[in-house]
Write an enzyme that holds these catalytic residues in place. Structure first.
Site, PDB file in Angstrom:
ATOM      1  N   ASN A   1     -29.024  25.168  73.664  1.00 11.62           N
ATOM      2  CA  ASN A   1     -29.037  25.962  71.915  1.00 11.62           C
ATOM      3  C   ASN A   1     -30.083  26.468  71.513  1.00 11.62           C
ATOM      4  O   ASN A   1     -30.006  27.695  70.845  1.00 11.62           O
ATOM      5  CB  ASN A   1     -28.428  24.649  71.144  1.00 11.62           C
ATOM      6  CG  ASN A   1     -27.143  23.903  71.370  1.00 11.62           C
ATOM      7  OD1 ASN A   1     -25.936  24.507  71.840  1.00 11.62           O
ATOM      8  ND2 ASN A   1     -26.832  22.830  71.007  1.00 11.62           N
TER       9      ASN A   1
ATOM     10  N   TYR B   1     -24.689  23.309  79.661  1.00  2.82           N
ATOM     11  CA  TYR B   1     -25.949  23.624  78.999  1.00  2.82           C
ATOM     12  C   TYR B   1     -27.304  24.268  79.696  1.00  2.82           C
ATOM     13  O   TYR B   1     -27.842  25.032  79.465  1.00  2.82           O
ATOM     14  CB  TYR B   1     -26.383  22.570  78.192  1.00  2.82           C
ATOM     15  CG  TYR B   1     -25.187  22.356  76.861  1.00  2.82           C
ATOM     16  CD1 TYR B   1     -25.394  22.922  75.729  1.00  2.82           C
ATOM     17  CD2 TYR B   1     -24.309  21.475  76.962  1.00  2.82           C
ATOM     18  CE1 TYR B   1     -24.655  22.749  74.620  1.00  2.82           C
ATOM     19  CE2 TYR B   1     -23.408  21.127  76.006  1.00  2.82           C
ATOM     20  CZ  TYR B   1     -23.601  21.917  74.588  1.00  2.82           C
ATOM     21  OH  TYR B   1     -22.765  21.789  73.769  1.00  2.82           O
TER      22      TYR B   1
ATOM     23  N   HIS C   1     -27.619  17.023  74.537  1.00  4.84           N
ATOM     24  CA  HIS C   1     -27.062  16.023  73.607  1.00  4.84           C
ATOM     25  C   HIS C   1     -27.667  14.696  73.764  1.00  4.84           C
ATOM     26  O   HIS C   1     -26.725  13.575  73.858  1.00  4.84           O
ATOM     27  CB  HIS C   1     -25.620  16.010  74.063  1.00  4.84           C
ATOM     28  CG  HIS C   1     -24.831  16.952  73.522  1.00  4.84           C
ATOM     29  ND1 HIS C   1     -23.521  17.443  73.746  1.00  4.84           N
ATOM     30  CD2 HIS C   1     -25.273  18.174  72.725  1.00  4.84           C
ATOM     31  CE1 HIS C   1     -23.173  18.708  73.200  1.00  4.84           C
ATOM     32  NE2 HIS C   1     -24.223  18.936  72.748  1.00  4.84           N
TER      33      HIS C   1
END
Length: 967
Positions: free
Chosen positions: A206, A265, A256
């Site tokens: 992210n 990811y 996460h």
């Protein structure tokens, strides 16, 4: 339809390096400044690609596909008061994903306009629609004043990424007010504060996405400050971590917080960082942070172990395994699976190679060529999910005769930081997905992976070099019985969709023994297994050898009132539904619906897949069935089309509420029925123990003896003082011993091997010899996060046995500067360390009496226990310093009276989860033993860092101590 201008044609050819009927072109004088150069580079590297023949496949077909899709999107676009496309309404009453979808569609249209051979190349009508679409979105959907709703990701990542790509493609057709309007909206949703702290949703993959948004926004808006902010915010991604999101020293990757996730990811992170590193190379804003080498190292350590024949192993992809075929925004019906995820990762590694050293790039390209050449089930160049630049990179490697493809490695690895293991051989690969109190049972969220409940309960994946590569790709997840995943031990207690909660919430609290020992060639892997919202408990082990994997289970208990099963295998037969299944030499029916129970069976084999041996005979059940399901059953956004696949399932039925169930079988990937029968008749493996306390085997073929001790005890020649995993190998006059602590609770463990006669040894400094008849080892396992420690006897230098002892500090205290410089903290239960601004800096001191040692120690390690506790982040470093002044007292020490710091003895990382930190202080303790017999050790930070809290000797638990090995 309007045609593309000659000038535009030349520009595209210059950017892409493709042949468009132009014999030679020179780069047009287009770039006015460095921002324009970077914008064109981004278009070339990530959107249009370069170095391919646009008239050849797979590119011609890809361009035609993009053009057809864009034509459909253009004709269906109907701007209205609340939607740009009727099926994608905009507003807080609807999904925020509709905003992302609109920008993604505009990006596809812009690609069709910019790329050659789409049928819409340079079309002015299409261009006008693209620009009007951007205007519509900027006026009513993604504006500088819009209040966010639904999913944060759409506003900060999902929408701005395709928006900025679209702007880059049609930049020359946008007015300054249109550019500023769109960028003002990006600033609204992704302000600089989005990367101010490396925490929350601004970590890992992210974080890279957010940095990409900031950097591209800066390029398009010609803002050096924005680019600088985005580039600087990449730095926290580079360092290895000890908890939470990121890359770990053993090659683990979590996102996460508690989900192994390099397949999705991690792929986003690698691809995103690769694109940004290549984009900024040689520019004013080049990424020069030396930490970027961590990424290059992780490209091998964290990704290569999970790439096999072009696929990315599903145990690394979290909830993405359920995505399959999306029901919306997927006009071509493209399926996501382990191969498409693997291809995306390989593409990212090839792009990253452009920013790496020549040696690294050559190695990665050789590995990539091997993966791509061996991907017979889903060839890379046929992958319709890949963008043109990715296809071009893959084709370039496949066509480059100077690149020799790397062979499949022979390696065995345990990833203790994320509860995973892989075992690779020339003809097959195996992976085990586990979970512990440190990782999740499974991840669900956003309606995805609704029935992944047992995917980390010991699921055992395996693939062959020329078989089984579609095992999990070919509609496995929507059709498999989710209670019978291969290798798992589970209760048949019915579970609700998304049982346990979203985004990794369900964790097997109390299950800490997960991991194992590996010498790099063989492994002992184990799991203290618990049930998701059930009372199930079991001890499971996998002993990974040359052509076989020994699978043991014991202590299987449950009180749910439901049956408990261990699934030996559940093979998706695909088109080979009639594959012969043989048990003890007898072929079984191939009729779907056939079921049987076998008692006292010695072996079984499934043609085209492999064999199974049951040491001592076993009772198991088998079923050949056809199963039907849809991707929508496990993912609310996926296709509702029914899919049917045939399966052969083998399992042990432990009965309802077993009190002490067990099992034993040996997996032989790729073995024929003849090979399996021969192995059953002449086994090389002997099971030494299979109880809730210890599981152990010995193998004459590899000379391996291995044991997973869930408590202290003895198995065969191995005795241990604490729970641990031990693997020993006797070969060619040498004895190798490898030890790991999967519980991550101990500082040291004592291991005794019933062997003697060795006079030389070499190995890790963390393994110390305290006995030679029998061999006795003290192994430092604390702070290693489950990593293995190895010593090999019969090699290296002469070895003698030392003596182990521990000393408690006679005094300890921390000090603080500024207005607290005269304050004493000697009675506190913590020792504090932080290098920061005046008034907040702290150091700690410990004193030890070493005068009573019989000799100067050969090794001295200071053990301290603690964590970081700072809102500025989670990762820091603690250094041990020598101090020559021992006159201080615990209740008198202050900042003003502290001893001067001497040399740095050693440094260790520390994270936000309590753990032991070992610091090698041998040189200083030896010096002080020869001096006044008192050793003062200071703990401080060499550079600015986070606050670190360590237990002091006044603490009720885990007090600091000095461990010594002396002659």
């Amino acid at each position: 339809m309007s045609q593309i201008s000659r000038r535009r044609l030349l520009r595209i050819a210059a950017l892409t390096g493709v042949g468009l009927g132009v014999t030679s072109v020179s780069r047009p004088a287009y770039a006015a400044d460095e921002y324009d150069v970077l914008r064109e580079r981004w278009v070339s590297k990530t959107i249009i690609g370069s170095g391919y023949d646009a008239s050849a496949e797979p590119f011609a077909g890809q361009f035609a596909q993009i053009g057809a899709t864009a034509s459909t999107l253009q004709s269906s676009m109907a701007p209205a008061s609340s939607s740009l496309w009727p099926e994608l309404p905009i507003g807080s009453a609807y999904d925020s994903s509709n905003v992302t979808s609109c920008f993604t569609r505009l990006r596809t249209m812009a690609q069709a306009w910019a790329l050659p051979g789409t049928g819409l190349t340079g079309d002015t009508g299409l261009l006008a629609d693209i620009v009007s679409g951007l205007d519509w979105m900027n006026a009513g959907a993604y504006t500088p004043t819009t209040t966010t709703y639904d999913n944060w990701w759409d506003w900060q990542i999902g929408a701005p990424k395709p928006l900025l790509d679209t702007m880059a493609l049609v930049y020359g057709s946008l007015s300054s007010s249109q550019i500023s309007g769109c960028l003002s909206a990006v600033d609204h949703f992704v302000p600089d504060s989005a990367v101010a702290s490396y925490s929350g949703s601004s970590t890992g993959g992210n974080r890279v996405d957010l940095c990409q948004v900031l950097i591209l926004r800066g390029i398009l808006g010609k803002s050096s400050a924005k680019i600088t902010t985005g580039r600087g915010a990449l730095s926290p991604v580079f360092p290895l971590v000890r908890d939470d999101d990121g890359f770990y020293a053993d090659g683990s990757f979590l996102q996460h917080h508690i989900v192994p996730y390099v397949g999705t990811y991690g792929q986003i992170l690698v691809n995103g960082l690769a694109g940004l590193l290549v984009l900024l190379t040689g520019s004013t804003w080049a990424v020069t942070d030396t930490g970027r080498q961590v990424l290059f190292d992780a490209a091998i350590a964290a990704t290569a172990p999970f790439l096999f024949n072009g696929l990315m192993m599903d145990g690394q992809s979290g909830r993405a395994i359920s995505r399959g075929i999306k029901s919306a925004g997927n006009p071509l019906g493209i399926q996501q699976d382990d191969h498409t995820r693997g291809h995306a990762m390989i593409s990212g590694l090839l792009l990253l190679a452009e920013a790496a050293s020549a040696e690294e790039a050559a190695k990665w390209k050789a590995m990539a060529k091997g993966w791509l050449q061996r991907d017979y089930w889903s060839p890379y160049l046929s992958d319709r999910s890949l963008q043109v630049p990715a296809l071009a990179r893959g084709q370039a490697v496949l066509d480059d005769t100077s690149i020799t493809p790397a062979a499949e490695p022979v390696v065995s690895q345990v990833f203790g930081a994320m509860d995973r293991a892989t075992h690779r051989r020339a003809g097959w690969a195996l992976a085990v997905a586990m979970c512990s109190a440190r990782t999740t049972f499974y991840e669900t969220g956003n309606g995805e992976n609704l029935r992944g409940w047992h995917t980390n309960s010991g699921m055992t994946y395996w693939w062959g070099d020329s078989f089984g590569n579609g095992q999990y790709s070919d509609a496995f997840w929507p059709t498999v019985d989710p209670y019978r995943l291969p290798g798992t031990t589970v209760s048949r207690k019915p579970l609700a969709d998304a049982e346990g909660g979203s985004f990794g919430r369900p964790v097997p609290t109390g299950a800490v023994w997960v991991g194992g020992a590996t010498d790099g060639t063989y492994s002992a892997v184990g799991q203290d297994t618990r049930g998701l919202t059930s009372t199930l408990a079991a001890k499971k082990s996998w002993f990974c050898l040359d052509d076989q994997v020994v699978c043991l289970g014991a202590g299987i208990t449950s009180s749910d009132g439901y049956a408990v099963e261990t699934t030996i295998d559940n093979r998706n037969l695909g088109s080979t539904s009639s594959a012969a299944f043989t048990v003890d030499g007898t072929a079984q029916p191939t009729t779907l619906g056939w079921a049987a129970t076998f008692t006292g069976a010695s072996w079984a084999a499934l043609k085209g897949f492999g064999g199974y041996v049951f040491p001592g005979g076993a009772t198991f059940k088998a079923l050949r069935e056809s199963r039907t399901g849809s991707w929508h059953d496990i993912n609310t956004d996926a296709s509702t089309t029914s899919l049917t696949r045939p399966y052969v399932t083998l399992w042990f039925d432990h009965g309802t509420d077993p009190g002490s169930g067990s099992y034993a079988y040996i997996l032989l990937p790729g073995a024929t029925s003849t090979t399996t029968a021969t192995r059953a008749a002449s086994p090389t493996v002997r099971v030494l123990a299979n109880t809730a306390n210890v599981q152990a085997i010995t193998d004459s073929a590899t000379a391996v003896t291995a044991a997973n001790f869930f408590t202290a005890g003895t198995a065969g020649p191995i005795t241990v003082s604490k729970p641990c995993s031990v693997l020993m190998r006797e070969s060619g006059g040498t004895l190798g011993v490898t030890v790991a602590d999967p519980t991550r609770a101990a500082t040291t463990v004592t291991v005794t091997i019933d062997r003697s006669g060795y006079v030389t040894a070499s190995g890790d400094a963390e393994v110390q010899v305290t006995g030679l008849d029998p061999i006795t080892l003290v192994v430092e396992v604390g702070g290693s996060q489950g990593a293995s420690r190895t010593i090999t006897f019969g090699t290296g230098s002469a070895v003698t046995a030392g003596r182990s002892r521990s000393l408690a500090p006679t005094a300890d205290a921390y000090v603080r500067d500024g207005s607290y410089a005269a304050t004493n903290y000697g009675t506190d239960t913590t020792l504090v360390v932080k290098n920061t601004t005046a008034g907040y800096a702290r150091r700690s001191f410990l004193k030890f009496d070493v005068s009573g040692l019989p000799a100067a120690p050969r090794r001295a390690v200071l053990w301290v226990y603690g964590r970081t506790a700072d809102n500025g982040g989670t990762q820091s470093t603690v250094s041990a310093y020598s101090a020559s002044n021992d006159s201080w007292t615990e209740t008198g020490l202050t900042w003003n009276s502290q001893p001067a710091l001497g040399t740095v003895l050693s440094s260790r990382p520390i994270g936000s989860v309590n753990d032991w930190v070992p610091l090698d202080v041998t040189a200083h303790v030896r010096s002080q033993y020869s001096g006044d017999g008192t050793a003062t050790i200071a703990l401080a930070q060499q550079a600015a860092g986070l606050v670190v809290l360590l237990n002091s000797r006044e603490n009720a638990a885990n007090q600091p101590f000095l461990h010594l090995i002396a002659d």
